[in-house]
Design an enzyme around this catalytic site. Structure first.
Site, short mmCIF file in Angstrom:
data_model
loop_
_atom_site.label_atom_id
_atom_site.label_comp_id
_atom_site.label_asym_id
_atom_site.label_seq_id
_atom_site.Cartn_x
_atom_site.Cartn_y
_atom_site.Cartn_z
N CYS A 75 40.80 21.06 11.52
CA CYS A 75 39.82 20.74 12.56
C CYS A 75 38.45 20.63 11.90
O CYS A 75 37.97 21.61 11.32
CB CYS A 75 39.81 21.85 13.60
SG CYS A 75 38.53 21.66 14.85
N CYS A 192 37.66 13.56 12.86
CA CYS A 192 38.28 14.46 13.84
C CYS A 192 39.77 14.23 13.72
O CYS A 192 40.23 13.07 13.74
CB CYS A 192 37.81 14.14 15.25
SG CYS A 192 38.72 15.03 16.54
N1 DGL Z 1 40.53 18.17 16.12
C1 DGL Z 1 39.19 18.62 16.12
C2 DGL Z 1 38.41 18.07 14.91
O1 DGL Z 1 38.99 17.70 13.90
C3 DGL Z 1 38.30 18.54 17.31
C4 DGL Z 1 38.63 18.32 18.71
C5 DGL Z 1 37.85 19.21 19.64
O2 DGL Z 1 36.73 18.83 20.10
O3 DGL Z 1 38.36 20.29 19.91
O4 DGL Z 1 37.22 18.06 14.93
#
Ligand code: DGL
Length: 265
Positions: A75, A192
């Site tokens: 993330c 993301c």
């Molecule tokens: N998957 C997450 C990232 O790589 C973010 C998504 C969220 O806002 O929770 O930033």
């Protein structure tokens, strides 16, 4: 022969599955624990203090419960904040996910690159420092998307998501025009982990073709480098899927491709 390692992959939701998929390809012998912190999703809408206060103790609990050999914070919104906190507090090796600005700028021919991430990720000092250090003469446009992570989750779980909703989030990435502009954006960093879930639609809806930079294969290589080489026999150890909300879900079969064909328990 050494036992297969346990790799814990963590995200705010289902986006980290795009990273998991690549890690499973690199280490099919490992045991996987995927944790979606859906009780706190989306991270992009929380403050920096809230994310640190949420993620650092939660990862401690998960390490206590699952004893992983390695933890991947799949993330960007969290990794751009918590990696130093995690490394100073816990002994297990960590791999994070941060915007792939350096390889994107090295590749761009028009020297115009966009970074598409959550509103949190594009605001981070960490991301701005990556641009200062690695832009290599490129003009870098930061695009913070409020909705694309939630749209990607919706699409993966079978909810209709319109082309218009996706195009509206994408449009600010495309600087220049479609009419032979030699200086238009030619590279978009997917900052993301949710966004590669929409890859086919991003390609189709882009106003012109660009290189989409997904860091998942590089993260998988880093994970493989940090672990001991597999023993003689790849035996496809198990896979677990944990939602912090503990809500019932019927996703196990839909998620099989991300787990290399295993049905996560
Ligand atoms: N998957 C997450 C990232 O790589 C973010 C998504 C969220 O806002 O929770 O930033």
């Amino acid at each position: 022969m050494s036992a297969p390692p346990t790799i814990l992959v963590f995200d705010s939701g289902l986006g980290g599955l795009t990273v998991l998929r690549e890690i499973v390809r690199a280490r099919p012998d490992a045991h996987y624990v995927y944790v979606a912190d859906d009780a706190f999703f989306p991270y992009g809408h929380h403050s920096e203090d809230q994310i640190i206060a949420r993620v650092v103790p939660l990862i401690g609990e998960l390490i206590g419960a699952h004893n992983p050999d390695l933890v991947v914070i799949a993330c960007n919104t969290a990794s751009t904040l918590v990696m130093s906190h995690l490394r100073s507090k816990y002994k297990v090796p960590f791999v994070g996910t941060v915007p792939a600005i350096k390889p994107a700028c090295a590749k761009s021919k028009t020297k115009r690159v966009s970074v598409l991430g959550t509103k949190g990720t594009v605001k981070r000092e960490y991301t701005k420092a990556l641009i200062r250090d690695f832009a290599q003469g490129c003009e870098v446009t930061l695009v913070g998307s409020a909705e694309l992570a939630a749209l990607a989750e919706a699409a993966l779980t079978g909810t209709e998501v319109s082309d218009q909703e996706i195009s509206a989030e994408l449009a600010p990435c495309f600087i220049g025009d479609n009419d032979g502009d030699a200086a238009r954006t030619d590279t978009v960093v997917l900052a993301c982990t949710h966004y590669p879930l929409l890859m086919n639609r991003l390609v189709r809806l882009a106003p012109w073709p660009v290189d989409w930079i997904d860091p998942a294969p590089a993260i998988a290589r880093r994970v493989a480098d940090l672990l001991e080489a597999p023993g003689g026999k790849a035996d496809h150890a198990g896979a677990e899927m944990i939602f912090t909300s503990r809500r019932p879900h019927a996703l196990s079969r839909a998620l099989m491709p991300f787990f290399g064909g295993r049905v996560p328990a």
